[in-house]
Design a protein around this motif. Structure first.
Motif, PDB file in Angstrom:
ATOM      1  N   VAL A  18       0.918  -1.367   0.191  1.00 18.32           N
ATOM      2  CA  VAL A  18      -0.006  -0.036   0.081  1.00 18.32           C
ATOM      3  C   VAL A  18       0.902   1.226  -0.032  1.00 18.32           C
ATOM      4  O   VAL A  18       1.375   1.419   0.958  1.00 18.32           O
ATOM      5  CB  VAL A  18      -0.945   0.037   1.115  1.00 18.32           C
ATOM      6  CG1 VAL A  18      -1.869   1.272   1.093  1.00 18.32           C
ATOM      7  CG2 VAL A  18      -1.929  -1.190   1.432  1.00 18.32           C
ATOM      8  N   GLY A  19       0.908   2.098  -1.054  1.00 18.47           N
ATOM      9  CA  GLY A  19       1.621   3.065  -1.307  1.00 18.47           C
ATOM     10  C   GLY A  19       1.189   4.241  -0.586  1.00 18.47           C
ATOM     11  O   GLY A  19       0.042   4.380  -0.235  1.00 18.47           O
ATOM     12  N   LYS A  20       2.080   5.291  -0.297  1.00 20.95           N
ATOM     13  CA  LYS A  20       1.654   6.486   0.816  1.00 20.95           C
ATOM     14  C   LYS A  20       0.428   7.330  -0.375  1.00 20.95           C
ATOM     15  O   LYS A  20      -0.510   7.902   0.456  1.00 20.95           O
ATOM     16  CB  LYS A  20       2.759   7.486   0.770  1.00 20.95           C
ATOM     17  CG  LYS A  20       3.743   6.892   1.963  1.00 20.95           C
ATOM     18  CD  LYS A  20       4.534   7.821   2.872  1.00 20.95           C
ATOM     19  CE  LYS A  20       5.018   7.366   3.836  1.00 20.95           C
ATOM     20  NZ  LYS A  20       6.214   6.947   3.853  1.00 20.95           N
ATOM     21  N   ASP A  21       0.551   7.150  -1.740  1.00 25.21           N
ATOM     22  CA  ASP A  21      -0.486   7.664  -2.495  1.00 25.21           C
ATOM     23  C   ASP A  21      -1.654   7.021  -2.626  1.00 25.21           C
ATOM     24  O   ASP A  21      -2.716   7.375  -3.236  1.00 25.21           O
ATOM     25  CB  ASP A  21      -0.043   8.303  -3.625  1.00 25.21           C
ATOM     26  CG  ASP A  21       0.678   7.042  -4.309  1.00 25.21           C
ATOM     27  OD1 ASP A  21       0.367   5.967  -4.043  1.00 25.21           O
ATOM     28  OD2 ASP A  21       0.958   6.922  -5.549  1.00 25.21           O
ATOM     29  N   ARG A  23      -1.942   4.004  -3.760  1.00 26.23           N
ATOM     30  CA  ARG A  23      -1.752   3.145  -4.836  1.00 26.23           C
ATOM     31  C   ARG A  23      -1.413   1.954  -4.504  1.00 26.23           C
ATOM     32  O   ARG A  23      -0.504   1.815  -3.567  1.00 26.23           O
ATOM     33  CB  ARG A  23      -0.810   3.707  -5.852  1.00 26.23           C
ATOM     34  CG  ARG A  23      -1.160   4.523  -6.973  1.00 26.23           C
ATOM     35  CD  ARG A  23      -0.209   5.152  -7.771  1.00 26.23           C
ATOM     36  NE  ARG A  23      -0.293   6.513  -8.128  1.00 26.23           N
ATOM     37  CZ  ARG A  23      -1.064   6.841  -9.113  1.00 26.23           C
ATOM     38  NH1 ARG A  23      -1.712   6.076  -9.945  1.00 26.23           N
ATOM     39  NH2 ARG A  23      -1.235   8.199  -9.472  1.00 26.23           N
ATOM     40  N   VAL A  24      -2.120   0.796  -4.894  1.00 23.89           N
ATOM     41  CA  VAL A  24      -1.729  -0.528  -4.254  1.00 23.89           C
ATOM     42  C   VAL A  24      -1.345  -1.566  -5.128  1.00 23.89           C
ATOM     43  O   VAL A  24      -1.756  -1.537  -6.359  1.00 23.89           O
ATOM     44  CB  VAL A  24      -2.934  -1.219  -3.380  1.00 23.89           C
ATOM     45  CG1 VAL A  24      -2.786  -2.613  -2.925  1.00 23.89           C
ATOM     46  CG2 VAL A  24      -3.611  -0.136  -2.601  1.00 23.89           C
ATOM     47  N   THR A  37      -3.129  -0.347  -8.660  1.00 20.90           N
ATOM     48  CA  THR A  37      -4.370   0.233  -8.646  1.00 20.90           C
ATOM     49  C   THR A  37      -3.888   1.782  -8.861  1.00 20.90           C
ATOM     50  O   THR A  37      -2.800   2.256  -8.721  1.00 20.90           O
ATOM     51  CB  THR A  37      -5.036   0.340  -7.497  1.00 20.90           C
ATOM     52  OG1 THR A  37      -4.444   0.899  -6.303  1.00 20.90           O
ATOM     53  CG2 THR A  37      -5.367  -1.433  -6.970  1.00 20.90           C
ATOM     54  N   GLY A  38      -5.031   2.537  -9.139  1.00 15.23           N
ATOM     55  CA  GLY A  38      -4.823   3.963  -8.982  1.00 15.23           C
ATOM     56  C   GLY A  38      -4.954   4.303  -7.662  1.00 15.23           C
ATOM     57  O   GLY A  38      -5.279   3.342  -6.811  1.00 15.23           O
ATOM     58  N   PRO A  39      -4.880   5.648  -7.226  1.00 20.22           N
ATOM     59  CA  PRO A  39      -5.078   5.766  -5.844  1.00 20.22           C
ATOM     60  C   PRO A  39      -6.302   5.555  -5.186  1.00 20.22           C
ATOM     61  O   PRO A  39      -7.475   5.828  -5.804  1.00 20.22           O
ATOM     62  CB  PRO A  39      -4.940   7.620  -5.861  1.00 20.22           C
ATOM     63  CG  PRO A  39      -4.021   7.809  -7.199  1.00 20.22           C
ATOM     64  CD  PRO A  39      -4.639   6.734  -8.216  1.00 20.22           C
TER      65      PRO A  39
END
Lengths: 389, 389
Positions: free
Chosen positions: B35-38, B40-41, B84-86
């Motif tokens: 899981v990114g900070k933005d 996006r996964v 994914t997208g955000p």
């Protein structure tokens, strides 16, 4: 009118929940696993587009770290099947391998997590499978409860089983502290170990005394099982921070104090037992030694014995002297169980020699098998019947 | 000496548990999901031998009963990925499709069952994801408790949440009865609904009053959730025997009596709320009407309204008269929430007209979205803050 009424309900209700519709109808209609009366179990997987399906389960032989896998056979319309030989009564775990990818059985919603691996499960009825199943008896209550551990400097989660009738009896009960192994947590004994079902059934048949069972988290760096601790969801690890250091042992008094003051727990060593598997056996060995006059019943299930002596950690100091003090204080039962194929077998043999050398009495229970839950459920079933008599 | 000691421990401990060794090292080392900070996964699947990997998750659009699936991309050495997208903060479910076979993510041990489908889950932090996560606050206790239902002629299992400090405060608490939908059981709200985390967090921040939350099993033919009932393990079904008949409604007094006599529950309607999702909204509607002067707070989350009138079943008799009696008895809150895309939207609109027609006051909360857990967690978060003020 009535017919229309139920038809309308069905139409609406069928639409209420969307997710299962993602499965194809054929998958929903498949029965897998199908447990036959003769103990033969058939698995089915609807997968017309794959090249190869295999199945591996905990009844299959293990060679080192590799578990055998059986090829499934492709049938009409791409349904793969595999049927075992007659399996003895037990609770079993399995998963599929779909073109090499570890896959759960889409037709079996019963799953269990062991460290970072999720398995499907099924039960072959009989003995002991029946003991591990929910039976029409009175059931105890399972609590997921947080307690304060000043010794570890955090709030921590534990599982507590109170026996049937606890809430209304007004009585005090003896307590079994039941400790998990490395990679486990406060969910291990209740889920993987079927402790809830075992205790419910043995108490109902009069084979075990009604008792409280306390299943704490034995990883001193962790608050709680994966998914139940503060912070992001992380993949469970086998090695946990501080896992085999003495902090959990020297802070175990926090747990005893909490149980004595929050539950109707009888005081006195004759009402207290401690047992654990593998690392939990190691913990039970040391905690019962470190806290003199606290436990009259000690159970080491396939125990990890090490470390033998480590004067730098207060938990492991004066091993021989404290074991002798434990011996001189007298206890009712010091029970050791291990399988002949356990990789810890030699460790346990060496520990028994040490106990023999100091004339420290114990009961020794040697079985077939290795380092597996199948044995720990069996050991719990035996050990719990010997307690508080 | 110390170094050797820890090395020995590591060697022994690493061997203690065999099962994870079944996974290849490369799978163990994969991080999925990341899981990114933005928001996006990224998902990763090690599967060199397959032809096609897809991923589907509950953030993806749904067309009727089909959920969209995204193709994953094959990378070096057969590791498939998808990003994914955000994604907005939430708790999400997903699974893979490996050459058409529904597969869990072998690198993610966090799973959840919804009826007969098992999903992986992850959380995108923020709001409301943080509300659904375990936070460093005081935690309540979750009990799995069996009670006797004379009305249904069986012992049955329920989940009970008691708020932090319950065990030591000596105080009495108000009670929220929280009811699951069709296909659910006594595990649904605590697991899928994150009710434990929501209540812990809202109570800690002073946004909700400390309360007991009672989550019974709303399928009158069942003792307990799949895997916890007497008898063989069977695949959970969406339709359960007697599910929409009135027996559960007319026997609900058994549950109230049990809670009043087994927990420190405040007496009086001003201290009692009932809410449920879908079929549980249907149950809440009828139970709050059938038991007059019992609930001051009623929550219908995406409720199934039918059946409207059915004079043959005591639970559904005299619908208008009993609703008017409920109105005349006065209550604090009658709360209805539904998503604009819910297939039950028109049913709810018709029910609101009926309430308007009889000048029965209610609060109406319309949101984006369909018939999904995402909304029911949100509705619980809102509704629980309005209670017992």
């Amino acid at each position: 009118m009535k017919k229309y009424f139920y038809f309308s309900m069905l139409m609406i209700v069928s639409g209420i929940f969307q997710a299962p519709a993602q499965e194809s109808l054929s998958t929903q209609d498949l029965v897998s696993p199908e447990v036959g009366k003769d103990g033969r179990v058939t698995f089915r997987l609807n997968a017309p587009e794959i090249r190869e399906a295999k199945l591996t389960g905990d009844w299959m032989p293990q060679d080192g770290s590799d578990r055998a896998a059986a090829a499934m056979e492709r049938g009409a319309e791409g349904v793969w099947t595999y049927t075992t030989g007659p399996l003895p009564s037990e609770i079993y775990w399995y998963h599929f391998l779909v073109d090499g990818v570890r896959t759960l059985d889409p037709a079996n919603a019963h799953t269990i997590r062991d460290v970072a691996s999720v398995f499907n499960l099924f039960i072959v009825p009989g003995d002991p499978g029946g003991l591990y199943s929910v039976q029409p008896v009175s059931h105890g209550t399972v609590h997921k409860r947080w307690y304060d551990s000043p010794g570890l400097g955090m709030k921590r989660r534990m599982t507590i089983y109170t026996p049937p009738g606890y809430e209304v009896s007004g009585q005090e009960y003896p307590v079994l502290y039941l400790l998990h192994g490395a990679g486990g947590d406060e969910e291990a004994w209740s889920d993987l170990g079927r402790a809830t079902q075992i205790l419910d059934n043995l108490i109902a048949s009069g084979k075990a005394q009604p008792m409280i069972v306390v299943m704490p988290n034995g990883n001193p760096g962790d608050e709680a099982a994966p998914g139940h601790a503060t912070g992001p969801l992380v993949q469970p690890a086998f090695m946990r921070p501080g896992m085999m250091q003495g902090d959990y042992i020297t802070s175990f008094g926090d747990i005893i104090d909490f149980v004595q003051s929050n539950y109707r727990a009888k005081a006195g060593k004759e009402h207290r037992a401690i047992a654990g598997l593998s690392m939990g056996g190691f913990h039970s060995l040391h905690i019962s030694r470190y806290y003199p006059e606290t436990f009259d019943y000690i159970g080491l299930f396939s125990p990890a014995i090490m470390p033998r002596n480590n004067e730098e950690d207060p938990a492991f100091r004066n091993m021989d002297e404290t074991l002798k003090a434990q011996r001189d204080n007298v206890y009712e039962l010091y029970w050791i169980g291990i399988g002949k194929d356990d990789f810890l077998y030699d460790e346990v043999t060496a520990y028994r020699k040490r106990l023999n050398g100091m004339k420290m009495p114990y009961e020794y229970h040697e079985t077939e098998g290795g380092h597996v839950w199948h044995l720990w459920r069996e050991y719990l079933s035996i050990f719990s019947q010997l307690l508080f008599r």
